[in-house]
Design an enzyme around this catalytic site. Structure first.
Site, short mmCIF file in Angstrom:
data_model
loop_
_atom_site.label_atom_id
_atom_site.label_comp_id
_atom_site.label_asym_id
_atom_site.label_seq_id
_atom_site.Cartn_x
_atom_site.Cartn_y
_atom_site.Cartn_z
N LEU A 95 0.88 -1.17 0.00
CA LEU A 95 0.00 0.00 0.00
C LEU A 95 0.91 1.22 0.00
O LEU A 95 1.75 1.36 0.89
CB LEU A 95 -0.90 -0.01 1.24
CG LEU A 95 -1.75 1.23 1.53
CD1 LEU A 95 -2.81 1.41 0.44
CD2 LEU A 95 -2.41 1.12 2.90
N HIS A 182 2.68 -11.73 -3.72
CA HIS A 182 2.48 -10.97 -4.95
C HIS A 182 1.04 -10.99 -5.44
O HIS A 182 0.71 -10.40 -6.47
CB HIS A 182 3.42 -11.51 -6.03
CG HIS A 182 3.69 -10.57 -7.15
ND1 HIS A 182 3.24 -10.79 -8.44
CD2 HIS A 182 4.36 -9.39 -7.19
CE1 HIS A 182 3.64 -9.79 -9.22
NE2 HIS A 182 4.31 -8.93 -8.49
N LYS A 184 -2.84 -10.14 -6.03
CA LYS A 184 -3.63 -8.91 -6.06
C LYS A 184 -5.11 -9.29 -6.09
O LYS A 184 -5.66 -9.63 -7.14
CB LYS A 184 -3.29 -8.05 -7.29
CG LYS A 184 -1.97 -7.26 -7.19
CD LYS A 184 -0.78 -8.14 -7.14
CE LYS A 184 0.51 -7.36 -6.98
NZ LYS A 184 1.35 -7.40 -8.17
N ASP A 189 -17.69 -7.74 -0.13
CA ASP A 189 -18.91 -8.54 0.03
C ASP A 189 -18.89 -9.72 -0.95
O ASP A 189 -18.06 -10.59 -0.84
CB ASP A 189 -20.16 -7.68 -0.12
CG ASP A 189 -20.34 -6.70 1.04
OD1 ASP A 189 -19.83 -7.00 2.14
OD2 ASP A 189 -20.96 -5.64 0.84
#
Length: 521
Positions: A95, A182, A184, A189
């Site tokens: 992040l 690694h 992503k 929900d």
């Protein structure tokens, strides 16, 4: 070990004891009456997938969306965060340390909805590299301090290779070469986005990637369980002792021993749990009204660092190789892309051996490489990938495929200059000729996710992808539009370009280093 395995009654391990469902006949669903090369190939590939990879999800029309640009991806992330009611689960490499807007968005959602819980999984080496300065971990720590670890569960995965003398001697700037988390995965929900993009400003503005939104409760549940399982092999950020500090622990609730204390035992325990997850999920979900499902999606993942060396149960590499092996006719075309072009030799050999009439490889131009004009050792990386591109073209000629396979470089301005973009997309598309236009190729299979299909992706990192196979004409149009959007910024490159363009000259030192360190690229 027995005691630990009996701990599967905890909520995020209940998936391992789910009742097995009767397998669904995939071939019957996807078969077409028309014995065209396209129809025959669909039958062949679905039969192969059914035999080798039976974790499958079924989608109706309009349940898969394709996002085109970084800004659309960012806007969608914020919208989904604010509208989430029960859970947000995010897995990313890192992040960005300046992404306060995204953190504020999550905080706003948590305040608005007391039932909402957030789960983060980042890489522990990349996410703490700048400590004690601002970094991924400090941003997440602020959320934990405000809402508590019961509502904000933040995990940092550290490769088991990070121990012993490597932990002491390898500098922070280079320890990522040991292995990374690694994947992503961006879940909200009953929806999930699979991508290759991380969470930082360039990925939200001018770093081209790929992004698929899947609208399915079962599919979202699968990735949530995967997220929770890898999180249970990871460190946790808990409330800091002192405001502004950070507190990272190995929770007693984790089902494995801490890897730095006993690496061998950690790998044994983690691999058994992963194997159990893959086996328990290895059935198709029971469905009705078969004809309405025109798209199948197979999750494929690579967890090589968590399996014993000669007993790797990962599904991605073998599925990709099997997929490419089924291309036995020039009625099928393929496109391969990776921003960091260090293709696994096994995959390269399969691609070069396909009897295609037309195929494309898209890679980043040196001017679209994120390391262009960077400082230090990393400034040599664009040259390293350029050298690997040249070697690929030489292999194309060696296989006598230069009439069919084209290497294309993607460039949109110059990275780190005004209006300049970098390229980070990765994926595979298989296409068939449009029935109404023989000169037009339209994808019907794609692979979307985090993998760059490199040697390090299949040896050092944790990767998660999905293989999509579809007869849905609207989805195929979207896949073609996505591919056309990437191709519009490319131009073909030949061996003659390397000979005539002095900017393509790569020094001997970079060539030697690339050959030695190729597994890390």
């Amino acid at each position: 070990m027995t005691t630990r395995l009996l701990q599967l009654t905890r909520p995020h391990y209940r998936l391992l004891s789910l009742p097995l469902q009767k397998p669904f006949n995939i071939k019957r669903q996807m078969s077409a009456a028309n014995p065209s090369p396209f129809g025959n190939y669909l039958n062949t590939i679905t039969k192969s997938l059914q035999q080798n990879l039976q974790t499958c999800f079924h989608f109706q029309a309009k349940e898969i969306d394709i996002i085109e640009s970084p800004s659309q991806f960012y806007d969608l992330l914020k919208t989904k965060i604010l509208n989430s009611q029960n859970r947000i689960f995010i897995a990313s490499l890192y992040l960005g340390k300046s992404e306060t807007e995204l953190v504020d968005c999550i905080s706003q959602a948590l305040t608005k909805n007391p039932k909402l819980k957030v789960s983060f999984l980042l890489d522990g080496l990349r996410g703490t590299r700048e400590l004690p300065s601002a970094c991924s971990a400090t941003l997440l720590s602020s959320l934990v301090a405000k809402y508590g670890s019961e509502r904000v569960d933040c995990r940092l995965y550290k490769t088991p290779a990070y121990h012993g003398w490597k932990k002491v001697l390898v500098p922070k700037r280079f320890n990522e070469g040991l292995g990374l988390q690694h994947m992503k995965i961006y879940g909200f929900d009953n929806e999930v986005i699979l991508s290759g993009a991380n969470l930082s400003n360039d990925y939200f503005t001018n770093r081209q990637d790929r992004y698929y939104l899947f609208k399915s409760r079962n599919f979202s549940n699968y990735y949530f369980k995967l997220h929770q399982l890898i999180s249970s092999f990871s460190y946790q950020i808990i409330k800091p002792m002192v405001d502004g500090s950070i507190n990272i622990i190995w929770p007693d609730s984790n089902p494995t021993v801490e890897p730095t204390k006993n690496k061998r035992l950690f790998l044994r325990e983690a691999s058994q749990l992963l194997d159990g997850f893959l086996k328990s999920s290895k059935q198709s979900l029971p469905i009705t009204a078969v004809g309405q499902f025109s798209t199948l999606v197979y999750p494929i993942s690579q967890f090589t660092p968590l399996f014993p060396k000669y007993n790797d149960k990962s599904t991605e590499k073998r599925t990709i190789l099997s997929l490419l092996s089924t291309i036995t006719s020039n009625a099928i075309s393929w496109t391969f892309t990776a921003g960091y072009f260090n293709i696994l030799p096994d995959i390269k050999a399969k691609l070069l051996a396909t009897p295609v009439a037309e195929a494309n490889v898209i890679t980043a131009s040196p001017f679209a490489n994120g390391f262009y004009q960077s400082k230090g050792v990393s400034s040599n990386l664009p040259g390293a990938y350029l050298y690997l591109s040249k070697k690929f073209l030489q292999d194309v000629c060696r296989y006598r495929q230069d009439h069919a396979i084209t290497l294309r470089e993607w460039q949109r301005g110059v990275v780190n200059k005004p209006n300049g973009w970098s390229y980070h997309a990765k994926g595979i598309w298989l296409s068939a000729r449009d029935k109404n236009d023989a000169n037009n190729w339209k994808p019907f299979i794609t692979v979307i996710g985090s993998s760059n299909y490199t040697r390090r992706a299949y040896s050092l990192d944790l990767e998660s992808n999905a293989l999509i196979i579809t007869r849905d004409e609207e989805l195929r149009k979207k896949m073609k539009a996505e591919l056309d959007n990437l191709l519009q910024y490319t131009k073909p490159v030949t061996l003659e370009d390397f000979q005539s363009d002095p900017e393509r000259h790569v020094g001997t030192g970079v060539k030697i280093a690339t050959s030695i360190l190729g597994k890390k690229l």
